[in-house]
Motif scaffolding. Structure first.
Motif, PDB file in Angstrom:
ATOM      1  N   VAL A   1       0.962  -1.123  -0.102  1.00 16.70           N
ATOM      2  CA  VAL A   1      -0.120  -0.168   0.109  1.00 16.70           C
ATOM      3  C   VAL A   1       0.758   1.305  -0.060  1.00 16.70           C
ATOM      4  CG1 VAL A   1      -1.785   1.391   1.359  1.00 16.70           C
ATOM      5  CG2 VAL A   1      -1.756  -1.339   1.216  1.00 16.70           C
ATOM      6  N   GLU A   2       0.669   1.967  -1.150  1.00 14.81           N
ATOM      7  CA  GLU A   2       1.387   3.460  -1.247  1.00 14.81           C
ATOM      8  C   GLU A   2       0.311   4.590  -0.598  1.00 14.81           C
ATOM      9  OE1 GLU A   2       4.404   3.866  -1.523  1.00 14.81           O
ATOM     10  OE2 GLU A   2       4.975   1.666  -2.044  1.00 14.81           O
ATOM     11  N   PRO A   3       0.744   5.642  -0.169  1.00  9.90           N
ATOM     12  CA  PRO A   3      -0.025   6.656   0.160  1.00  9.90           C
ATOM     13  C   PRO A   3      -1.098   7.240  -0.743  1.00  9.90           C
ATOM     14  CG  PRO A   3       2.074   7.119   0.956  1.00  9.90           C
ATOM     15  CD  PRO A   3       2.412   5.953   0.060  1.00  9.90           C
ATOM     16  N   ASP A   4      -0.672   7.298  -1.906  1.00 12.08           N
ATOM     17  CA  ASP A   4      -1.412   7.865  -3.039  1.00 12.08           C
ATOM     18  C   ASP A   4      -1.132   7.535  -4.335  1.00 12.08           C
ATOM     19  OD1 ASP A   4       0.623   9.401  -4.032  1.00 12.08           O
ATOM     20  OD2 ASP A   4       0.369  10.980  -2.306  1.00 12.08           O
ATOM     21  N   ALA A   5      -1.891   7.843  -5.368  1.00 10.61           N
ATOM     22  CA  ALA A   5      -1.574   7.144  -6.778  1.00 10.61           C
ATOM     23  C   ALA A   5      -0.584   7.592  -7.394  1.00 10.61           C
ATOM     24  CB  ALA A   5      -2.848   7.760  -7.818  1.00 10.61           C
ATOM     25  N   ASP A   6       0.146   8.757  -7.196  1.00  6.81           N
ATOM     26  CA  ASP A   6       1.350   9.286  -7.784  1.00  6.81           C
ATOM     27  C   ASP A   6       2.437   8.364  -7.127  1.00  6.81           C
ATOM     28  OD1 ASP A   6       0.019  11.088  -9.060  1.00  6.81           O
ATOM     29  OD2 ASP A   6       0.414  12.807  -7.959  1.00  6.81           O
ATOM     30  N   ARG A   7       2.535   8.194  -5.843  1.00  7.39           N
ATOM     31  CA  ARG A   7       3.827   7.602  -5.364  1.00  7.39           C
ATOM     32  C   ARG A   7       3.345   6.113  -5.919  1.00  7.39           C
ATOM     33  NH1 ARG A   7       3.864  10.573   0.489  1.00  7.39           N
ATOM     34  NH2 ARG A   7       1.552  11.147  -0.111  1.00  7.39           N
ATOM     35  N   LEU A   8       2.217   5.633  -5.924  1.00  7.99           N
ATOM     36  CA  LEU A   8       2.069   4.027  -6.175  1.00  7.99           C
ATOM     37  C   LEU A   8       2.565   3.835  -7.558  1.00  7.99           C
ATOM     38  CD1 LEU A   8       0.848   1.248  -6.200  1.00  7.99           C
ATOM     39  CD2 LEU A   8      -1.648   2.375  -6.777  1.00  7.99           C
ATOM     40  N   ALA A   9       2.411   4.939  -8.758  1.00  9.71           N
ATOM     41  CA  ALA A   9       2.759   4.771  -9.850  1.00  9.71           C
ATOM     42  C   ALA A   9       4.346   4.554  -9.637  1.00  9.71           C
ATOM     43  CB  ALA A   9       2.360   5.693 -10.664  1.00  9.71           C
ATOM     44  N   ARG A  10       4.841   5.536  -9.023  1.00 11.06           N
ATOM     45  CA  ARG A  10       6.476   5.666  -9.074  1.00 11.06           C
ATOM     46  C   ARG A  10       6.942   4.271  -8.148  1.00 11.06           C
ATOM     47  NH1 ARG A  10       5.489  11.220  -7.545  1.00 11.06           N
ATOM     48  NH2 ARG A  10       5.712  10.480  -5.461  1.00 11.06           N
ATOM     49  N   ALA A  11       6.435   4.001  -7.304  1.00  7.80           N
ATOM     50  CA  ALA A  11       6.943   2.444  -6.686  1.00  7.80           C
ATOM     51  C   ALA A  11       6.758   1.393  -7.658  1.00  7.80           C
ATOM     52  CB  ALA A  11       6.127   2.304  -5.381  1.00  7.80           C
ATOM     53  N   VAL A  12       5.569   1.148  -8.232  1.00  2.67           N
ATOM     54  CA  VAL A  12       5.653   0.341  -9.225  1.00  2.67           C
ATOM     55  C   VAL A  12       6.423   0.146 -10.418  1.00  2.67           C
ATOM     56  CG1 VAL A  12       3.747  -1.119 -11.104  1.00  2.67           C
ATOM     57  CG2 VAL A  12       3.045  -0.093  -8.935  1.00  2.67           C
ATOM     58  N   ALA A  13       6.840   1.531 -10.744  1.00  3.15           N
ATOM     59  CA  ALA A  13       7.767   1.727 -11.828  1.00  3.15           C
ATOM     60  C   ALA A  13       9.159   1.159 -11.484  1.00  3.15           C
ATOM     61  CB  ALA A  13       7.737   3.141 -12.326  1.00  3.15           C
ATOM     62  N   SER A  14       9.567   1.613 -10.212  1.00  7.85           N
ATOM     63  CA  SER A  14      10.922   1.034  -9.781  1.00  7.85           C
ATOM     64  C   SER A  14      10.921  -0.356  -9.764  1.00  7.85           C
ATOM     65  CB  SER A  14      10.993   1.803  -8.354  1.00  7.85           C
ATOM     66  OG  SER A  14      12.147   1.586  -8.017  1.00  7.85           O
ATOM     67  N   ALA A  15       9.811  -1.101  -9.138  1.00  2.00           N
ATOM     68  CA  ALA A  15       9.942  -2.342  -9.038  1.00  2.00           C
ATOM     69  C   ALA A  15       9.785  -2.962 -10.373  1.00  2.00           C
ATOM     70  CB  ALA A  15       8.537  -3.053  -8.118  1.00  2.00           C
ATOM     71  N   LEU A  16       9.321  -2.673 -11.508  1.00  2.00           N
ATOM     72  CA  LEU A  16       9.085  -3.164 -12.613  1.00  2.00           C
ATOM     73  C   LEU A  16      10.538  -3.130 -13.244  1.00  2.00           C
ATOM     74  CD1 LEU A  16       7.486  -4.340 -14.964  1.00  2.00           C
ATOM     75  CD2 LEU A  16       7.015  -2.072 -15.792  1.00  2.00           C
ATOM     76  N   VAL A  17      11.207  -2.110 -13.196  1.00  2.40           N
ATOM     77  CA  VAL A  17      12.562  -1.756 -13.826  1.00  2.40           C
ATOM     78  C   VAL A  17      13.362  -3.014 -13.068  1.00  2.40           C
ATOM     79  CG1 VAL A  17      14.666  -0.408 -13.649  1.00  2.40           C
ATOM     80  CG2 VAL A  17      12.354   0.451 -14.481  1.00  2.40           C
ATOM     81  N   ALA A  18      13.196  -3.154 -11.774  1.00  4.54           N
ATOM     82  CA  ALA A  18      14.033  -4.184 -11.033  1.00  4.54           C
ATOM     83  C   ALA A  18      14.160  -5.588 -11.549  1.00  4.54           C
ATOM     84  CB  ALA A  18      13.861  -3.909  -9.657  1.00  4.54           C
ATOM     85  N   ARG A  19      12.524  -5.731 -11.726  1.00  5.08           N
ATOM     86  CA  ARG A  19      12.107  -7.244 -11.922  1.00  5.08           C
ATOM     87  C   ARG A  19      12.600  -7.527 -13.418  1.00  5.08           C
ATOM     88  NH1 ARG A  19      11.945 -11.675 -12.932  1.00  5.08           N
ATOM     89  NH2 ARG A  19      10.369 -13.001 -12.634  1.00  5.08           N
ATOM     90  N   LEU A  20      12.668  -6.571 -14.277  1.00  8.80           N
ATOM     91  CA  LEU A  20      12.960  -6.761 -15.630  1.00  8.80           C
ATOM     92  C   LEU A  20      14.378  -7.160 -15.770  1.00  8.80           C
ATOM     93  CD1 LEU A  20      10.809  -4.497 -18.028  1.00  8.80           C
ATOM     94  CD2 LEU A  20      10.388  -6.740 -17.365  1.00  8.80           C
ATOM     95  N   ALA A  21      15.242  -6.148 -15.272  1.00  9.68           N
ATOM     96  CA  ALA A  21      16.591  -6.340 -15.313  1.00  9.68           C
ATOM     97  C   ALA A  21      17.161  -7.767 -14.446  1.00  9.68           C
ATOM     98  CB  ALA A  21      17.318  -5.176 -14.181  1.00  9.68           C
ATOM     99  N   ALA A  22      16.199  -8.195 -13.240  1.00 13.76           N
ATOM    100  CA  ALA A  22      16.628  -9.216 -12.995  1.00 13.76           C
ATOM    101  C   ALA A  22      16.427 -10.591 -13.756  1.00 13.76           C
ATOM    102  CB  ALA A  22      15.630  -9.808 -11.650  1.00 13.76           C
ATOM    103  N   ALA A  23      15.277 -10.507 -14.722  1.00 15.36           N
ATOM    104  CA  ALA A  23      14.746 -11.538 -15.687  1.00 15.36           C
ATOM    105  C   ALA A  23      16.060 -11.627 -16.725  1.00 15.36           C
ATOM    106  CB  ALA A  23      13.305 -11.119 -16.429  1.00 15.36           C
TER     107      ALA A  23
END
Length: 268
Positions: free
Chosen positions: A26-48
């Motif tokens: 859970v992130e505080p708001d939609a903007d921070r949610l989008a930033r957190a998901v973007a960072s996690a996606l970059v990390a997951r794609l790099a790991a793959a």
């Protein structure tokens, strides 16, 4: 003996089926949610890519899905995002509106503008669901063609999908699978969907067979209007026919990525 809560019963059922218990972030708001998901996606794609040499992702449309893509594009100039080789990322879609290719309703069009054209994903790695003007007379033909493309990339079955992102509607639909719709009981990997309860009414969507073959399924949900469906999906023990969001899972991980409003009806 204490009685299990509905949420605990759901966890037990998933464990018995050999499926991962959902993670909830859970992130505080939609903007921070989008930033957190973007960072996690970059990390997951790099790991793959570190493991397989390439990565694969299924994109979603909607407000939060497009916001995530814009945040990934913004990260592309940062050192943390440079670890992803965008020429070695295969891009698929969870669903698409049956409209012409240049229609603003197309998820593909939004994704290209927000990310794909920005980071230079090669045309051969962008697997768009056919548009209504792509030469198919009916959406069923387009669905069959996309199923064939999936199968060709996966040696007869769905290809390896590292991350499959989904939005969710206020009634609990995911991709274009709506509650109690024929798509919710269709065993095919890709289905044509007619008479959707929200416009445009005709679409092409991945089915549960393809969605649930992904290694990780991420549900991106923002807004108080979706809080009830989030709560029902995570604690109600409902089937994917009644509430499609409750019927999706990854083979390795299922992640619910929420803002505070969307999480407001979850138990503390």
């Amino acid at each position: 003996m204490s009685q299990e809560s509905p949420g605990e019963q759901v966890d037990d059922a998933l464990e018995a089926a050999g499926l991962p218990t959902p993670d909830v972030v859970v992130e505080p708001d939609a903007d921070r949610l989008a930033r957190a998901v973007a960072s996690a996606l970059v990390a997951r794609l790099a790991a793959a890519q570190a493991v397989h040499g390439s990565a694969s992702v299924v994109l979603t449309g909607g407000g939060i899905g497009t916001a995530v893509l814009r945040e990934v594009a913004a990260l592309a100039v940062e050192p943390e995002a440079s670890v992803v080789d965008w020429t070695a990322v295969d891009v698929w879609w969870g669903d698409e509106r049956w409209v012409p290719a240049d229609d603003d309703e197309r998820n593909e069009k939004g994704a290209r503008a927000a990310l794909l054209d920005v980071v230079g994903v090669p045309a051969g790695r962008v697997h768009a669901i056919p548009a209504s003007d792509a030469g198919f007379a009916e959406p069923e033909e387009a669905a069959a063609a996309y199923a064939d493309e999936l199968a060709a990339s996966g040696d007869g079955g769905p290809p390896r999908i590292d991350v499959l992102m989904l939005g969710m509607g206020p009634e609990g639909h995911v991709a274009s699978i709506f509650p109690d719709s024929p798509a919710a009981t269709d065993s095919r990997t890709v289905v044509a969907v007619r008479d959707c309860p929200k416009p445009p009414p005709t679409r092409v969507s991945l089915g549960f067979a393809a969605i649930n073959a992904a290694e990780e399924v991420w549900l991106l949900v923002s807004g108080e209007g979706k809080a009830e469906a989030v709560g029902r999906a995570l604690t109600g023990g409902l089937s994917g026919v009644e509430l499609p969001a409750a019927g999706v899972h990854g083979t390795r991980a299922t992640r619910w990525l929420l803002d505070a409003d969307a999480a407001s009806q979850l138990p503390r």
